[in-house]
Each structure stands twice: as structure tokens, then as C-alpha cells.
Design an enzyme around this catalytic site. Sequence first.
Site, PDB file in Angstrom:
ATOM      1  N   ASP B  91       2.624 -20.891   6.283  1.00 43.42           N
ATOM      2  CA  ASP B  91       2.701 -22.038   5.377  1.00 43.42           C
ATOM      3  C   ASP B  91       3.684 -23.041   5.981  1.00 43.42           C
ATOM      4  O   ASP B  91       4.279 -22.799   7.038  1.00 43.42           O
ATOM      5  CB  ASP B  91       3.089 -21.584   3.976  1.00 43.42           C
ATOM      6  CG  ASP B  91       4.459 -20.941   3.929  1.00 43.42           C
ATOM      7  OD1 ASP B  91       5.176 -20.958   4.950  1.00 43.42           O
ATOM      8  OD2 ASP B  91       4.818 -20.401   2.875  1.00 43.42           O
ATOM      9  N   ASP B 270      -4.113 -15.596  -0.264  1.00 46.32           N
ATOM     10  CA  ASP B 270      -2.893 -14.829   0.009  1.00 46.32           C
ATOM     11  C   ASP B 270      -2.189 -14.629  -1.313  1.00 46.32           C
ATOM     12  O   ASP B 270      -2.325 -15.459  -2.224  1.00 46.32           O
ATOM     13  CB  ASP B 270      -1.944 -15.579   0.950  1.00 46.32           C
ATOM     14  CG  ASP B 270      -1.157 -16.643   0.204  1.00 46.32           C
ATOM     15  OD1 ASP B 270      -1.732 -17.710  -0.102  1.00 46.32           O
ATOM     16  OD2 ASP B 270       0.018 -16.396  -0.145  1.00 46.32           O
ATOM     17  N   CYS B 308     -10.374   6.065  -5.214  1.00 52.40           N
ATOM     18  CA  CYS B 308      -9.837   5.250  -4.108  1.00 52.40           C
ATOM     19  C   CYS B 308      -9.887   6.028  -2.796  1.00 52.40           C
ATOM     20  O   CYS B 308      -9.625   7.228  -2.763  1.00 52.40           O
ATOM     21  CB  CYS B 308      -8.401   4.843  -4.434  1.00 52.40           C
ATOM     22  SG  CYS B 308      -7.568   3.962  -3.100  1.00 52.40           S
ATOM     23  N   CYS B 310      -8.002   5.356  -0.074  1.00 52.53           N
ATOM     24  CA  CYS B 310      -6.829   5.117   0.777  1.00 52.53           C
ATOM     25  C   CYS B 310      -6.138   6.422   1.143  1.00 52.53           C
ATOM     26  O   CYS B 310      -6.327   7.454   0.490  1.00 52.53           O
ATOM     27  CB  CYS B 310      -5.861   4.145   0.109  1.00 52.53           C
ATOM     28  SG  CYS B 310      -4.662   4.906  -0.998  1.00 52.53           S
ATOM     29  N   CYS B 313      -4.044   8.067  -1.690  1.00 52.91           N
ATOM     30  CA  CYS B 313      -4.822   8.780  -2.721  1.00 52.91           C
ATOM     31  C   CYS B 313      -5.453  10.058  -2.169  1.00 52.91           C
ATOM     32  O   CYS B 313      -5.783  10.963  -2.935  1.00 52.91           O
ATOM     33  CB  CYS B 313      -5.876   7.851  -3.319  1.00 52.91           C
ATOM     34  SG  CYS B 313      -5.150   6.632  -4.453  1.00 52.91           S
ATOM     35  N   HIS B 339      -1.209   1.762  -0.776  1.00 49.13           N
ATOM     36  CA  HIS B 339      -2.261   1.842  -1.800  1.00 49.13           C
ATOM     37  C   HIS B 339      -2.666   0.462  -2.324  1.00 49.13           C
ATOM     38  O   HIS B 339      -3.851   0.128  -2.387  1.00 49.13           O
ATOM     39  CB  HIS B 339      -1.834   2.727  -2.969  1.00 49.13           C
ATOM     40  CG  HIS B 339      -2.815   2.644  -4.099  1.00 49.13           C
ATOM     41  ND1 HIS B 339      -4.010   3.336  -4.096  1.00 49.13           N
ATOM     42  CD2 HIS B 339      -2.833   1.877  -5.230  1.00 49.13           C
ATOM     43  CE1 HIS B 339      -4.713   3.012  -5.175  1.00 49.13           C
ATOM     44  NE2 HIS B 339      -4.012   2.133  -5.887  1.00 49.13           N
TER      45      HIS B 339
END
Lengths: 373, 373
Positions: B91, B270, B308, B310, B313, B339
Site C-alpha cells: 500500500d 486483503d 477443514c 488444514c 485440523c 487455520h
Amino acid sequence: MKFEVLLRDPKTRARRGRLHTGHGVIETPVFMPVGTQASVKSMTPDQLRHLNVEILLCNSYHLFLRPGHETVARLGGLHRFMGWEGPILTDSGGFQVFSLSSLRDISEDGVRFQSHLDGTTHFLSPELAVDIQMALGSDIMMILDDCLAYPSSHFDADRSMKRSLAWAERCHAHWMGTRGQTPRPQALFGIVQGSIYPDLRKESADRLIAMDFPGYAIGGLAVGEPKPLMYEIIERVEPYLPEEKPRYLMGVGTPADLVEAVACGVDMFDCVMPTRHARNGWLFTKGGHIVIKHSKYKEDREPIDSTCGCSVCQTYSRAYLRHLFIANEILSSVLNTIHNLYFYLDTIRRIRQFIEFHRFDEILAETRRTGAH
Amino acid sequence: MKFEVLLRDPKTRARRGRLHTGHGVIETPVFMPVGTQASVKSMTPDQLRHLNVEILLCNSYHLFLRPGHETVARLGGLHRFMGWEGPILTDSGGFQVFSLSSLRDISEDGVRFQSHLDGTTHFLSPELAVDIQMALGSDIMMILDDCLAYPSSHFDADRSMKRSLAWAERCHAHWMGTRGQTPRPQALFGIVQGSIYPDLRKESADRLIAMDFPGYAIGGLAVGEPKPLMYEIIERVEPYLPEEKPRYLMGVGTPADLVEAVACGVDMFDCVMPTRHARNGWLFTKGGHIVIKHSKYKEDREPIDSTCGCSVCQTYSRAYLRHLFIANEILSSVLNTIHNLYFYLDTIRRIRQFIEFHRFDEILAETRRTGAH
């Protein structure tokens, strides 16, 4: 638990061994990173595996208070709880009771103490110390011992050592009585006490050996005594210990301490130094340590140690690590811990290799010459 | 920088695109994790790669103040500095000047402000904003814009929008004048302002498009206005923007916001929400969020979200994650961030797949039906 001495160094008492546990084989000498509260601070188990960590140490005192050993047991034991399928050694909680909590009362029965977290009162007996570690399911458990301050008189050290022996008996009996009740075998180590007094150390060792533990620790060192005295005690105690059992030097120490103690016949080590120092920006290098926050590293493109093979030294400059530290980024702890643990594990791997090549005395001489750490 | 629209959803304005940068290709719609101070808090670049993060956002304001953009440039640029070889968007620093620092003075020339770190005074001009981002070497730079509070009158919004346009002209001219002087191409995006006033939004968009930026952001949203109004503005602004350029909705938002904004034709997002919430123990699941410190998770063997995929998990119980949070372990931030980022990246991947299958309207309907997040 089975322990083999594979090789003995011809010039020192150093040995190259192998320890078989219910969660895998450990090559010795070995360094155990400390995972106090069921986490090696800032490290994922994946990162520990990438570092080739072989065994972790976890603290019963902390896990007893939070989340509670029975909770951990109901959740399938410590290995499953923390996602670490390798071996785990737990201490008995004794050392933290003596160092962290407000002591209320110590008796032959055990020790009443206040939690450092919330002031609640608890009573730790030799039997409970074993029960906690059985609930956690660690591969190696430690007896509850009476931890003495340094310096202490011969009289006090004698009394404390005898209390530790009485507790050792009770731990051993409790362990024998409950063997076979846990899903995997759990070994129990005795701890030699006796402060700086060789006669007390000998009595402690002899009586523990008579109980026949699978392994023996040297306790009560690195509590403020001068380094040469610590080395002297290790050297004196070693011949009292049986050749065929592993020896564990508790809470020690610097990389140089590891080399010196291996030369005295020690097989196992744990210490918070690499992980705690990492979080404080104190980084080990072969040429001594560096303090990463120092302004001289602001634009330093070099890695922490240009001879280091760790993933941090392959990727990041001192300038970036300084920036992370100054900016208080969590990644600072992560990367510094990876480096410092690698340094310790690499030191111990190097020790093992040099024992294998019958060249351990070279590392010992180098360590004494450079006076590093 | 090249942008392709690969596919348009037949029932909404959603599009499936591909953005080519000097550091790799990005599939859109895309979510950019925020690495404020050259670090996505608690994550190693390896962990980001395992999560299939495609592009990061870093904050010029923070890096300008510490360690300084010129320092980063001397160290080989931001990618090398932080060990991230994928694309980076920066930015302009404007938003943080308006939100974090003590504003001293805003003029047509730029903005004088006090550092939130040490109170030192700095002056940020449109040209400096571009210079900082060129020094950092980001793949996508943003123009400096005047950031307006909500609510603001039409009069104030008009004046602020016109100031942003004047700064946009100067950023564009400065960028054009320095193109080819950096090792890799760096794109510059315009930012449509105009608060909640469609006429101002249209004027802002038209005049930015006349300058011909490689991409356009919608700024000045998610600053306190009601959600329906935010969606309305996005819907109104979209038709003003050229079809063939990427559209980036700055600082937004919840998973549901992503779905709604994609339906309006937005390509890039974002937000600090997944990472910041993670550190506060606020975890996303398909059935809504959970607050991991809650005592009901003390012995909960289930993962955060049983659906999930991930790594957290797959390995850890809510009980362990609660323990880490309560015990203030650094690993709590690490695992929770893995996660939550996975949840966001999985949401955006699912959005992409459903656009590809011409079934994006199903996700949109599901999001509106469940009202999740």
C-alpha cells in the site's frame, strides 16, 4: 526400555549409545529440547522433525496445573495431545515446585505448595509424581527428588539426599506396582543427589543402583555452583554409575558444558538455554554468541553464522532478524529458535560423529582452546 | 503486468482471472494475507507456501519507519529481505498515516505526520510514496490517496476525492518517469475514492481511468459504514471500471464479504481479519466462528472444524489449541493463523472453482442463506 553402548571413546569416558523407547530410538549423546507446557515455545512439531529432534522434555509441574494430567490422559496422552509422536521425557515436577511455587511445607510424605499461576494449594507426593507422568504417558519418567539450593552444608545436603532416597524408594515401588497398566512401557530414572559432597553423591548413587532403575540422572547441578566444581562433581559421580545404563545430566547447559559432560560419560541433556535465549535475541554461533538487536546488524547481509547449515542461515540476513526482533514480530522467536536448536542439535551430532571416528578428544581440545560458551 | 479475464460468471459479475507479475502468476479472485512489517505475523514463508498463498500485502508506512525503505533496498529489496519470492503488493502508507499516526498537517503537497513509534516528524508526498514502494520493489504499488473518515459530507468527500486525484496524477507521472529503472516491472494501481456518493465515485473512476493505471482499487470502504451500503457502493462503482483491468477492494473483509464482492466483479482482497483474529483465539469454521478460550473446549477432542483440510485440523484438538491459548504459548498464534489463513484461502479457492463450473451463484445463495460471517 533398552540401552546399548555402541562405542566407547578410547581417550575419554565419552560413549556412543542407543536408547530404545516405546516411541522410537534415540541416538546418544542426545540433547532434549524443552517443551514446558506441551509446546517447545514457538515451534510446530513439523519444525522439530525437520530439525531432527529425537526426544522432547516436558514439565509435569506445568501440565499438572494446566491443563491437568487427567485431562491430558482423557485426551489420549501427551504425545497425541501435542502432536508429537517421538519419545518424551517428563520431569517429576519437583524442581519447579522448589523454584517456581511458594513452598508451603515439605515433609517426609511429600511437598505442599502453592501454584505460581493462581495460588491454589496442592500436595505432591512421590506416588502422585509417578501417577502424573503415567497419565501423561511419557516414555521416560523421573523420580520426585528434594531439590537443594547451592550452597548447602554437608548436614543439610545429607538430610535432603536421604529424603530424596526415601522418595526414590516410594516412586520405584509405585512404578513397579503399576507396570503393565499403561498402553506403552514407561521407564523411570533415579536421580543422584548430594550437592557438592562426593561421599553423599556416592551414597545416593549406591542406594539408587540397589533399587535398579533403567537409567540415572545427575541432579542438583547448574544451580549456581562454579563451572569447574560442576565438572568435578560429574567426573566424580560417573564411576559410581553402572556402565550399561544411560546417564542424564539434568538442566545442563551451554554447548561447552555438553562437550565436557560427554567427556565424563554423560548420555543425555536438556536445557532451556537454546530456546529461551532465542526469544531474547541471543544467538549461538561457532565463533561465540551474537545479540541480534545490536545496531551494528541493521544492514548486515550475512546470516547469523555463515558456517551454519540451518534453514534460517540459508535464507535470512542478520538485518532481517534484527528487524523482526526490534519490531517485536512473533517470527523473530520462531526463526531464532530454529537456529539455536539447530546449533545445539548440530553440536551433539558432531559429538556423536567424532566419538564414532575415535576423534572426540579433538572436539574436547577445541572447546577448551576456544573457550566458546 | 498482464491481466487476463479467463471466464465470466453468467449470472453475476464474478470473473475468474489471471494476473502475471514479475514474481509469478496469481489466480483471481485472490486473497492477500497481510505482512505488515515484512512478516505475516507468526508465519514462516515456508508455511505460507504450504498454504498456497499467492501474493502478500506489506505496509509501506511501517517499513518506511522501520527498518526504512532505503535499508530494505540496500539489502536487495523486500522479497529477498523477508525470504518471500512470490508477488508482493504494497500500500502507499496513506491509510496508516491517517489511522495510526498523529496527523500534523495535510496540504496539497502531501501529509506531514508523527511516527506512532517515536513521535518523529515525517513528510509523505505522492512522489515519496512511489519512491518508497520502488525501493521496496513490490510487484504492485498503490497511489497515495487522501483517506476520509465515515461519515463525511458530500462537500468534504468531494474535496478529499479531488485531492486524491491530484495525488494520483503526481504518483502516475512519477511512476512513468522512473519506469525501467527498477530491476523488475512494478505496476501502480489507482484508487477510486468518493465515500458513499455515487457521483463522486464516478468522477474519481473516470478521471483515474483517463490516466490509464494497470489496475484499480476501491478505497474508502469498510471504514464504519453499514454492510449493505458497502455492498451498494461496490455494485455502483464496478460498472465505472474497465473490464480488462483487475479490481482490488482494499481492506475487506469477512468471508461473506469476499463472496458478495466477487459477485460484484472484484478480483483482489486483503484483510488482517484472519491473522489478527487468530492471535485473539477467534477461529473461522464453516458453521460460524468459535472462541477457542471458551471453557467448553477444555476436553474437546474435535478439531476446530471437522470439514477443514488444514494441517491444524488434521492434527490438533480444540482442547490442545485452548490449552496453548490459555497458557499464552506462541504456538497458539502459529496454529490459529495457519487455520484461519487456510479458511480464507480455501474460501477464495472454492469461489474460483465455482466460477469455473458456472455455479458461483450457489455459493452466493448459500452465503446469504446461512448468513455466516
